[in-house]
Design a protein around this motif. Structure first.
Motif: not given
Length: 177
Positions: A104, A106-107, A109, A116, A118, A155
């Protein structure tokens, strides 16, 4: 955030309780007081109804499901005031989240805190609110206890305007982007 997990299933052709206890791997973030996560359950792509008990959380390496898989995640959101506190250390919080929000993290901003997206369809059930769902177009909605939100890979960010931690239960369904 302590969450009880009760798992029922079938053994030898009879319905039985397979597990009843604290959810595995709860994590309360030291550097973001009130922020907590606990992966409750997951299924593989094309899940089958198992005989007996095999805990999918023990083998999980990511909070996000792959396409066709599911995850059930409880998230405690701290009050927004935590982030304004002089005791809040964003660098330490970032390191901690990187270690525990596997898949998660890495998702998110890095230019827009909390935002974020996903590759999942999510059903979010507010167990204890309020929480605010903020979209990247600037719109937001306040959700209260009992409210349900469906998200489709969009997002977003979550905010907690109250002085108490909020709790949301998420069913994440892995999708293709």
């Amino acid at each position: 955030m302590k969450t009880r997990r009760v798992v029922a299933g079938t053994q030898n052709g009879k319905s039985v309780f397979l597990a009843d206890g604290d959810a595995p791997h709860p994590y309360e973030y030291e550097h973001v007081p009130g922020f907590a996560t606990s992966l409750i359950w997951g299924t593989s792509k094309g899940p089958s109804i198992p005989e007996g008990f095999s805990d999918p959380v023990q083998a999980s390496t990511s909070l996000l499901p792959g396409p066709g898989e599911t995850k059930l995640l409880m998230v405690g959101f701290p009050p927004d005031g935590i982030f304004q506190s002089t005791a809040f250390d964003p660098a330490q919080a970032n390191i901690e989240q990187q270690r525990h929000l596997i898949g998660l993290y890495e998702c998110f901003d890095p230019q827009r805190p909390g935002m974020h997206a996903t590759p999942t369809v999510d059903y979010g059930i507010v167990v204890k609110g309020p929480v605010i769902l903020e979209l990247d177009d600037g719109q937001s909605r306040e959700l209260n206890t009992g409210d349900v939100v469906v998200q489709q890979g969009n997002t977003h960010a979550w905010r907690n305007p109250s002085s108490e931690p909020a709790l949301v239960c998420f069913v994440l369904i892995g999708s293709r982007a």
